[in-house]
Design an enzyme around this catalytic site. Structure first.
Site, mmCIF file in Angstrom:
data_model
loop_
_atom_site.group_PDB
_atom_site.id
_atom_site.type_symbol
_atom_site.label_atom_id
_atom_site.label_comp_id
_atom_site.label_asym_id
_atom_site.label_seq_id
_atom_site.Cartn_x
_atom_site.Cartn_y
_atom_site.Cartn_z
ATOM 1 N N LYS A 13 0.824 -1.210 0.000
ATOM 2 C CA LYS A 13 0.000 0.000 0.000
ATOM 3 C C LYS A 13 0.860 1.263 0.000
ATOM 4 O O LYS A 13 0.628 2.182 -0.771
ATOM 5 C CB LYS A 13 -0.929 0.013 1.233
ATOM 6 C CG LYS A 13 -1.920 -1.147 1.287
ATOM 7 C CD LYS A 13 -2.937 -0.981 2.403
ATOM 8 C CE LYS A 13 -2.358 -1.039 3.793
ATOM 9 N NZ LYS A 13 -1.791 -2.362 4.175
ATOM 10 N N ARG A 87 -9.745 0.404 8.641
ATOM 11 C CA ARG A 87 -9.307 -0.979 8.838
ATOM 12 C C ARG A 87 -10.345 -1.817 9.558
ATOM 13 O O ARG A 87 -10.121 -3.001 9.782
ATOM 14 C CB ARG A 87 -8.039 -0.967 9.677
ATOM 15 C CG ARG A 87 -6.770 -1.397 8.936
ATOM 16 C CD ARG A 87 -5.650 -1.154 9.890
ATOM 17 N NE ARG A 87 -4.422 -1.793 9.652
ATOM 18 C CZ ARG A 87 -3.320 -1.182 9.202
ATOM 19 N NH1 ARG A 87 -3.361 0.059 8.796
ATOM 20 N NH2 ARG A 87 -2.197 -1.824 9.152
ATOM 21 N N ARG A 126 11.833 -6.191 5.526
ATOM 22 C CA ARG A 126 11.714 -4.726 5.401
ATOM 23 C C ARG A 126 12.585 -4.021 6.440
ATOM 24 O O ARG A 126 12.650 -4.445 7.601
ATOM 25 C CB ARG A 126 10.244 -4.369 5.616
ATOM 26 C CG ARG A 126 9.902 -2.933 5.402
ATOM 27 C CD ARG A 126 8.465 -2.781 5.040
ATOM 28 N NE ARG A 126 7.538 -2.968 6.141
ATOM 29 C CZ ARG A 126 6.222 -2.887 6.006
ATOM 30 N NH1 ARG A 126 5.672 -2.639 4.838
ATOM 31 N NH2 ARG A 126 5.436 -3.061 7.046
ATOM 32 N N ARG A 159 11.216 -2.347 12.027
ATOM 33 C CA ARG A 159 10.116 -1.891 12.887
ATOM 34 C C ARG A 159 9.771 -3.001 13.863
ATOM 35 O O ARG A 159 9.747 -4.166 13.471
ATOM 36 C CB ARG A 159 8.881 -1.581 12.020
ATOM 37 C CG ARG A 159 8.815 -0.148 11.548
ATOM 38 C CD ARG A 159 7.764 0.073 10.492
ATOM 39 N NE ARG A 159 6.483 -0.570 10.744
ATOM 40 C CZ ARG A 159 5.455 -0.538 9.901
ATOM 41 N NH1 ARG A 159 5.551 0.097 8.754
ATOM 42 N NH2 ARG A 159 4.323 -1.123 10.192
ATOM 43 N N ARG A 170 -0.563 -9.552 13.085
ATOM 44 C CA ARG A 170 -1.151 -8.499 12.237
ATOM 45 C C ARG A 170 -2.024 -9.116 11.144
ATOM 46 O O ARG A 170 -3.065 -8.564 10.793
ATOM 47 C CB ARG A 170 -0.046 -7.641 11.605
ATOM 48 C CG ARG A 170 0.633 -6.732 12.621
ATOM 49 C CD ARG A 170 1.911 -6.131 12.069
ATOM 50 N NE ARG A 170 1.682 -5.149 11.042
ATOM 51 C CZ ARG A 170 2.657 -4.680 10.240
ATOM 52 N NH1 ARG A 170 3.894 -5.145 10.352
ATOM 53 N NH2 ARG A 170 2.388 -3.776 9.334
HETATM 54 P P1 AMP Z 1 0.672 0.178 9.128
HETATM 55 O O1 AMP Z 1 1.923 0.959 8.972
HETATM 56 O O2 AMP Z 1 -0.451 0.699 8.275
HETATM 57 O O3 AMP Z 1 0.865 -1.300 8.954
HETATM 58 O O4 AMP Z 1 0.176 0.391 10.645
HETATM 59 C C1 AMP Z 1 0.996 0.035 11.736
HETATM 60 C C2 AMP Z 1 0.139 -0.180 12.966
HETATM 61 O O5 AMP Z 1 -0.571 1.028 13.299
HETATM 62 C C3 AMP Z 1 -0.958 -1.236 12.821
HETATM 63 O O6 AMP Z 1 -0.484 -2.558 13.038
HETATM 64 C C4 AMP Z 1 -1.939 -0.781 13.913
HETATM 65 O O7 AMP Z 1 -1.458 -1.120 15.213
HETATM 66 C C5 AMP Z 1 -1.871 0.734 13.793
HETATM 67 N N1 AMP Z 1 -2.877 1.247 12.832
HETATM 68 C C6 AMP Z 1 -2.647 1.837 11.625
HETATM 69 N N2 AMP Z 1 -3.797 2.161 11.021
HETATM 70 C C7 AMP Z 1 -4.786 1.761 11.851
HETATM 71 C C8 AMP Z 1 -6.207 1.800 11.780
HETATM 72 N N3 AMP Z 1 -6.858 2.312 10.713
HETATM 73 N N4 AMP Z 1 -6.912 1.301 12.824
HETATM 74 C C9 AMP Z 1 -6.289 0.794 13.905
HETATM 75 N N5 AMP Z 1 -4.957 0.711 14.035
HETATM 76 C C10 AMP Z 1 -4.199 1.190 13.019
#
Ligand code: AMP
Length: 216
Positions: A13, A87, A126, A159, A170
């Site tokens: 994404k 999400r 990553r 990360r 996840r």
């Molecule tokens: P990402 O970088 O998009 O994978 O997001 C990293 C982490 O941030 C996720 O594993 C969640 O813990 C949190 N997060 C990001 N976006 C959301 C969302 N829309 N709703 C809830 N938690 C989120």
């Protein structure tokens, strides 16, 4: 153009969003990046989000919805691409309500579909720059100097939520809470599904072909 980009962690994404904003005049709003920025700045919101993020769980809807809708409402009057939000179905419902209030609507929902083995390889390899957020991969996208960011010379990190154990958690969260969001959108929106197992450039070509139709 207003786009929502959906897909499992590691579907690409973030990469596709960078291509999109490079070609079309629009704003990239990544909920994950915004949360990481809060954490880096040590804000209250960042502190609240920390334990959820590090264990691969979703940050509670109330916190995310307020954070993202505030960003959308304050965005300049160009299009936007939402990355990582919504999400959950509840987040999608709240987003719809906020868009109705501001007289806006989503033009396309893009769902990047990717297999689990591909996700695991992509995410566990990553590496990210803690300063500028640039993303590399130990096999597919190496920095010029091993372990160091090309842009600012900072040491790259993995990360905490990119380790194999957390990725499994996840993915579980994704199947339970985010897959239903695709069905929610299919009921009333223009949903486009793209095979994201391929190289980023190939995915980009398919994606741009879809977006070009909308721009015309
Ligand atoms: P990402 O970088 O998009 O994978 O997001 C990293 C982490 O941030 C996720 O594993 C969640 O813990 C949190 N997060 C990001 N976006 C959301 C969302 N829309 N709703 C809830 N938690 C989120």
């Amino acid at each position: 153009m207003r786009i929502v980009l959906l897909g499992a962690p590691g579907a690409g994404k973030g990469t596709q969003c960078k291509y999109i904003v490079g070609k079309y005049d629009m704003l990239h709003l990544s909920s994950g990046d915004i949360l990481r920025q809060h954490r880096a700045e040590g804000t209250e919101l960042g502190k609240k989000a920390q334990s959820f993020m590090d264990s691969g769980k979703l940050v509670p809807d109330g916190i995310i919805v307020e954070m993202m809708i505030d960003r959308i409402n304050k965005a300049p009057k160009i299009g936007f691409v939402l990355d990582g939000f919504p999400r959950t179905v509840n987040q999608a419902v709240e987003l719809d309500k906020a868009l109705v209030l501001s007289g806006k609507k989503l033009d396309i929902i893009v769902n990047l579909k990717v297999d689990e083995d591909v996700v695991l390889k992509r995410i566990t390899g990553r590496r990210s720059c803690p300063k500028c957020g640039a993303v590399y991969h130990i096999v597919n996208l190496k920095p010029k100097v091993d372990g160091v960011c090309d842009r600012d010379g900072v040491k790259l990190i993995q990360r905490p939520d990119d380790t194999a154990e957390v990725v499994v958690s996840r993915l579980k969260t994704y199947y339970q809470q985010t897959v239903p969001v695709v069905d929610y959108y299919k009921a009333e929106n223009n949903v486009c599904e793209i095979d994201a197992n391929k190289d980023a450039e190939e995915v980009q070509e398919t994606l741009f072909a879809e977006l070009d139709v909308l721009v015309k």
